[in-house]
Design a protein around this motif. Sequence first.
Motif, PDB file in Angstrom:
ATOM      1  N   ALA A   3       0.806  -1.226   0.000  1.00 32.68           N
ATOM      2  CA  ALA A   3       0.000   0.000   0.000  1.00 32.68           C
ATOM      3  C   ALA A   3       0.842   1.281   0.000  1.00 32.68           C
ATOM      4  O   ALA A   3       0.563   2.188  -0.797  1.00 32.68           O
ATOM      5  N   ARG A   6       2.064   1.861  -3.453  1.00 34.81           N
ATOM      6  CA  ARG A   6       0.981   2.313  -4.329  1.00 34.81           C
ATOM      7  C   ARG A   6       0.667   3.785  -4.085  1.00 34.81           C
ATOM      8  O   ARG A   6       0.478   4.558  -5.031  1.00 34.81           O
ATOM      9  N   HIS A   7       0.601   4.167  -2.810  1.00 32.03           N
ATOM     10  CA  HIS A   7       0.283   5.560  -2.478  1.00 32.03           C
ATOM     11  C   HIS A   7       1.301   6.508  -3.099  1.00 32.03           C
ATOM     12  O   HIS A   7       0.948   7.546  -3.662  1.00 32.03           O
ATOM     13  N   THR A  35      -9.821  -1.192  -4.106  1.00 31.02           N
ATOM     14  CA  THR A  35      -8.501  -0.968  -3.488  1.00 31.02           C
ATOM     15  C   THR A  35      -7.986   0.436  -3.823  1.00 31.02           C
ATOM     16  O   THR A  35      -7.471   1.146  -2.955  1.00 31.02           O
ATOM     17  N   ASP A  39      -7.099   3.594  -1.429  1.00 33.06           N
ATOM     18  CA  ASP A  39      -5.816   4.308  -1.509  1.00 33.06           C
ATOM     19  C   ASP A  39      -6.042   5.812  -1.624  1.00 33.06           C
ATOM     20  O   ASP A  39      -5.367   6.616  -0.948  1.00 33.06           O
TER      21      ASP A  39
END
Length: 253
Positions: A3, A6-7, A35, A39
């Motif tokens: 995560a 991804r952020h 998802t 985010d």
Amino acid sequence: MYAPERHSHILGLARTNGRVEVTTLAAELDVTQETIRRDLTALERRGLVRRVHGGAIPVERFSTEPAVAEREHTNAPEKDAIALAALRELPTHGSILLDAGTTTARLAALIPTDSELVVVTHSIVIANILSRHEKITLHLVGGQVRARTLAAVGPWSQRALKTIEVDVAFMGTNGLTVERGLTTPDLEESEVKRAIVAAARRVVVLTDHSKIGRNEFITFADINQVDTLVTDQASEPEILTELESQGVTVINA
């Protein structure tokens, strides 16, 4: 991809392209659209993006930083009270750094004419105010001057500030939260502010209630780097209590 990765990726795309779309991100990162929505919600809670239909936009697209002339008259009575209270935080002798800003400029105007301080600033406005004080040793940090703030920024400014150490730095800020610390909309100005904080043995932040609890684009100091906050009576008591629990001395002007 975890995560946090991804952020970071999503935020980079948003800042590069000006916008990100849920469907495109889900396909690119091979995750579900739900998802991606989570985010984006997480990034929005951190004050980094603003959710819009189908995606998100980086907050800097929404943010406009007021010019000095505009800010001068905003919350003027509160800024006057803050500057007066901050006057008691001046050392009797020694050196100080004055960050650019309308409240720090008010503090500069209140410094007694018989003060024998060494004062460093990157603000043209503050330098002009103090240039008439014969007993003050005034150092103006050079660099590229931002028209919006009349403050010098850039590598030249940063190099100069890295060579000094002062007793107290009086800082302005565009935003202040416990989670993100002190924040500002402009990257170049943040680098100079960061250098000012690093050059000081003690950091005193001067800011009115409108900045407390507010997040801007980039952090230039964590809360644990702030020794004292001088603010006005309208600031949220809950946030001030939380700041005190983090070791910040709070002065209500």
